[in-house]
Every structure is written in C-alpha cells, then in structure tokens.
Design a protein around this motif. Structure first.
Motif: not given
Length: 332
Positions: A95-97, A122-131, A256-266
């Motif tokens: 797995f890699a970002q 690549a085999i697949a994009n899996l899910y978003p990775e939150s920082i 509360s909801d927390v705003s952040t950034l994400a990258v894809g886990a692949q």
C-alpha cells in the motif's frame, strides 16, 4: 516475482486437511505499522485473495480467492518503504499514498535526484487517508501554527506520514527545525503522550485509527484542524491533496467535525508480476465474498468500492488489473 513452494515443501507448513497437487504461491502485501489502518485492511485483502491448495472453491462455498495463492499482510514502515521493497523485489505488492506512488514513478517530489521506479504499477485505489494531527488537550494546540516549539512526532523514516507532515508544516510557515521533532510510529507517539512527553503527533490513515481511538479513551485529546489559507496553499501546490472531514464522535471526546486534508491509499505492485496473477487478484478484490469481508471487517472497508477503484491513480495500471477493469466496464 512471487515465490513458489512445491507440494512437498508445502506439507511441512500445513497441519491437517488434504492439499491438491499444485504449486503454492505466496504473495505479500506491505502495509504499515500494526496500530494504523494499512495493516488491518491488508489482512482483510490477504484473506480475500487467498485460496490455498486443498481448500474449497468459491463455487463450493469456500474461498473466492486465487487458486493456489496464500497472501499475507506484512507490517512495514509504510508507503515509502513499501515502494522501495517492491522495487527491490522483497515485496510482491504493498500500500502507498497516492502522492508517494506518483513521485516514485516519475522521479519527482521526494524522489527527485533518485532513479524513478518506472516499473511501479497500480492494482486499485482503495480509500481516502485522512491527515490526523493529534494533540494533548492541555497542550494549547488549536492550529498547525501552534506546533512551534512543541514536541511533535512526524512518524518514522520510510512513512508517507513523514512526507506529508513536512508538507503540512511548510504550508503553515514552519519547518522541522521549528518543532522538537521526533520520528515515532503512532502507537509509540501515543505512549509518549500518555506519559506527558509528547505534545502532538501526525498520522495519515483511514479513520478510526486504532492507536488514536485507544489514546482518546484514556486521556483527553484534540484533533487539530488543517484548514484555512494554509490548507488552501497546500492543495494548490500539491493537487493530490483533497479536502476532508473527520466526523464528530469518530474519537472519544472529539465532539465536532474536524476539517483536514486527505490523500488516496492505493494498492501497488510491480510490472514484473505475472499478468494472470494480478488479473486474478483484482477479480478477487471485487467479488461479493470480498465485499462482505470489507463491510464487516473495518470502518474503512466500507468505502473500498469498485466505482472509486481508479480515482486518483496517477501511475500506470498493471496489465492484469487493466484487463479486469476493461472487462468489468470500469475502464474504456
């Protein structure tokens, strides 16, 4: 290439049950630390694609994996380490970002000056990775800028988290020298925080993360938002980052909801892996049996969907994966 053991060798490792007279193929999935998200997701996928000799077939109500395959999730230092291991042939996949995979394949970003990993596929994009930026509730940290002078773990060398932590600091006008930096896995950083020896730590992964959930159940924490002008500047400079939100209640005490950034886990591999093998693995990833495992096995498993399998994939697909997606009508 994946390793093979003949039936004679295989029997030395198997206890009970009849095995068919076929080769046993091992396929490793490099994940991350055991307290993160990669490792449990890797275990679910390894279970889904495995179908060792002697086991029942999918049609018989058994495994719907690749016949003769035993896959395993291997704990590692994370994205960068997995890319290097795939390039060096010590892992069949990992797995890699999305940012790390793109940089490695193109020889840009953190890979600038190093040979590009041109065989990365690549085999697949899996899910978003939150920082996640986790802080002690009493540390007085309410924004990234507040990290200045604090004891902060950026994660260990070889991790994608370390790469992104440096980018986040830069986006808010800080550098590694502006904090008391340490380089620990999230569970080690959490232990230090319990002892009062750590103010904050970064973690990039799907939520809920086990180490953070456990920490939040034992002491008050703050999930620091990554938002505003700093986040906007980061997204403009690094377009593989996306806006993200950690919902309220994901971790105890975070109301509360927390705003952040994400990258894809692949899920990535090497072009040297056989086309038929990766085709079979991709097909096994997206069958109904795997869907049940993912839905029941982990919160992030539910968002691993075929309709987003190609989202954010910036490196070439492995020919076996490409063949499956074309047959499934997901790729024109």
């Amino acid at each position: 290439m994946f390793r093979k053991l003949t039936i004679a060798t295989m029997l030395a490792f198997m206890v009970g049950g009849a095995a068919s007279a076929q080769d046993l193929n091992f396929f490793r999935i490099g994940t991350g630390g055991t307290a993160g998200t990669y490792y449990p997701i890797g275990g679910l996928l390894a279970n889904a694609i495995s179908n060792p000799p002697g086991s029942r077939s999918c049609e018989e109500g058994g495994s719907c994996g690749v016949p003769g395959l035993i896959a395993s999730a291997v704990s590692s230092n994370g994205s960068v380490a997995n890319v290097n291991a795939i390039a060096g042939g010590t892992l069949e996949s990992g797995f890699a970002q999305s940012d790390v995979a793109n940089w490695a394949h193109s020889g840009t970003g953190i890979w600038e000056g190093k040979p590009p990993v041109e065989k990365l596929r690549a085999i697949a994009n899996l899910y978003p990775e939150s920082i996640h930026l986790v802080a002690r509730a009493d540390a007085g940290i309410t924004s990234v800028a507040d990290l200045k002078g604090k004891k902060v773990s950026l994660d260990e060398p070889g991790s994608g988290t370390l790469v992104d932590a440096r980018i986040i600091l830069e986006g808010y006008g800080l550098s590694e020298s502006d904090v008391q930096a340490e380089f620990l896995k999230p569970n080690q950083a959490a232990d230090r925080m319990r002892d009062g020896q750590m103010d904050a730590f970064f973690f990039v992964g799907g939520f809920p993360a086990g180490a953070i959930a456990e920490l939040a159940s034992q002491m008050p924490i703050t999930l620091v938002p990554i938002e505003g002008e700093g986040a906007a500047a980061i997204r403009e400079k690094y377009p593989f980052f996306a806006e993200d939100r950690v919902p309220a209640g994901t971790y105890e005490g975070v109301a509360s909801d927390v705003s952040t950034l994400a990258v894809g886990a692949q899920w990535i591999t090497s072009a040297d892996q056989p086309e038929d093998l990766i085709y079979g693995i991709t097909k096994a990833l997206w069958n109904e049996n795997t869907r049940k495992l993912l839905d029941s096995g982990h919160a992030k498993g539910k968002v691993i969907r075929p309709e987003t399998a190609l989202s954010g994939v910036g490196i070439p697909l492995h020919p076996g994966a490409e063949r499956f997606y074309r047959e499934a009508g997901l790729l024109k």
